[in-house]
Every structure is written in C-alpha cells, then in structure tokens.
Motif scaffolding. Structure first.
Motif, mmCIF file in Angstrom:
data_model
loop_
_atom_site.group_PDB
_atom_site.id
_atom_site.type_symbol
_atom_site.label_atom_id
_atom_site.label_comp_id
_atom_site.label_asym_id
_atom_site.label_seq_id
_atom_site.Cartn_x
_atom_site.Cartn_y
_atom_site.Cartn_z
ATOM 1 N N CYS A 22 -18.395 -31.023 22.100
ATOM 2 C CA CYS A 22 -17.352 -31.790 22.774
ATOM 3 C C CYS A 22 -18.124 -32.923 22.970
ATOM 4 O O CYS A 22 -19.440 -33.230 22.715
ATOM 5 N N ALA A 23 -17.144 -34.212 23.140
ATOM 6 C CA ALA A 23 -17.738 -35.593 23.332
ATOM 7 C C ALA A 23 -18.810 -35.898 24.381
ATOM 8 O O ALA A 23 -19.656 -36.712 24.206
ATOM 9 N N GLU A 24 -18.508 -34.922 25.333
ATOM 10 C CA GLU A 24 -19.529 -35.279 26.596
ATOM 11 C C GLU A 24 -21.096 -34.658 26.099
ATOM 12 O O GLU A 24 -22.089 -34.993 26.847
ATOM 13 N N VAL A 26 -22.578 -35.339 23.267
ATOM 14 C CA VAL A 26 -23.150 -36.201 22.171
ATOM 15 C C VAL A 26 -24.386 -36.945 22.644
ATOM 16 O O VAL A 26 -25.495 -37.135 21.934
ATOM 17 N N THR A 55 -26.091 -39.281 16.046
ATOM 18 C CA THR A 55 -24.772 -39.490 16.957
ATOM 19 C C THR A 55 -23.524 -39.348 16.041
ATOM 20 O O THR A 55 -22.509 -38.593 16.495
ATOM 21 N N THR A 59 -20.791 -36.683 16.277
ATOM 22 C CA THR A 59 -19.291 -36.920 16.774
ATOM 23 C C THR A 59 -18.094 -36.543 15.794
ATOM 24 O O THR A 59 -17.178 -35.831 16.162
ATOM 25 N N CYS A 62 -17.829 -32.552 16.526
ATOM 26 C CA CYS A 62 -16.950 -32.662 17.793
ATOM 27 C C CYS A 62 -15.587 -32.818 17.646
ATOM 28 O O CYS A 62 -14.818 -32.228 18.162
ATOM 29 N N ARG A 63 -15.404 -33.674 16.799
ATOM 30 C CA ARG A 63 -13.956 -34.138 16.581
ATOM 31 C C ARG A 63 -13.430 -33.114 15.827
ATOM 32 O O ARG A 63 -12.201 -32.720 15.930
ATOM 33 N N THR A 106 -10.750 -45.098 13.250
ATOM 34 C CA THR A 106 -11.518 -44.158 12.805
ATOM 35 C C THR A 106 -11.770 -44.007 11.181
ATOM 36 O O THR A 106 -11.222 -44.650 10.652
#
Length: 140
Positions: A22-24, A26, A55, A59, A62-63, A106
């Motif tokens: 999850c982004a939180e 990273v 990172t 990321t 996570c995405r 992106t």
C-alpha cells in the motif's frame, strides 16, 4: 545467547523487509536503504540511487497488488554496485519497459530505472515461493 562487541559485528549480506503493498508503506523501503547505507558505509550517491530505485519498484508492486504481502531487499554491494529487489506474488504479469509518453502521468518508472542502472534491471521466477522477483543493480 552470545554477546559480541561492536567491533565484531558484521552487517548481514542482505537486509529484507516484508510489508503489505500500500502506498502508505513505501516510505519504509527508503528507511531500509538508509539502514543498509549506514551499515555498509555506502556513498551518498549509492544511497540516493538505491532509495529512488527501490521506492519505484515497491510503488509498482503496491499499485499492482494492493494489500498483498510483498518482500523487499537490499543486498551488500559488490565492487561498489548496489542491488535491490521486490518479490511479489504474481508470476504471470511480468514487468516491461514501455515507450515514454511525455504527457502520461504514469508508466515511466521502469524506463527511468533502466536508464539509471544502464540496463541492469530484470526479473526472475521466485524459487522460495510462488511469484517473481524484480531486481535492479546500480553504481559504477
């Protein structure tokens, strides 16, 4: 329990971190790279490159795999070359570098990592658990 003096301590060959995608979370991998840089006395350039690359790889995981458990790592540099990686549970969707679209918001991450590493970027099927490892090597 065996007690060692600080002079006898040898950093491990690899620092690892298991986290939920999850982004939180990273920011935790940046801390992992900082710990590695401090433990192995890495240069600021290697520290910053490692943070940026890990990172970005994290990321992406996570995405693509929100909420799943992923594993990240930083390996002891050999000959000044750092190595980082991310394990994710998907063996089917493989990473690919796509052409850069200048207006897209992106899709540039792997392209940028490929440029920063001089093409030292890849993936392999995990032997330890189902899934794959995406890795990058950076430095001289």
């Amino acid at each position: 329990m065996v007690t060692t003096s600080p002079d006898e301590w040898v950093p491990p060959p690899r620092l690892t971190l298991e986290l939920h995608a999850c982004a939180e979370n990273v920011y935790l991998v940046r801390n992992l790279v900082d710990q590695a840089a401090d433990s192995w006395s890495l240069s600021q350039e290697v520290r910053h490159l490692g943070r940026l690359i890990l990172t970005e790889l994290t990321t992406n995981a996570c995405r693509l795999y929100p909420g799943k458990v992923i594993h990240t790592w930083v390996a002891t540099p050999r000959y000044g070359v750092g190595e980082v990686g991310v394990w994710d549970p998907d063996r089917v969707n493989l990473p690919r570098i796509i052409a850069v679209d200048e207006v897209a918001e992106t899709g540039r991450g792997l392209f940028i990592i490929n440029e920063l590493t001089g093409g030292r970027l890849g993936w392999y099927p995990s032997r330890e658990r189902p899934g794959k490892v995406v890795w990058a090597r950076f430095g001289p």
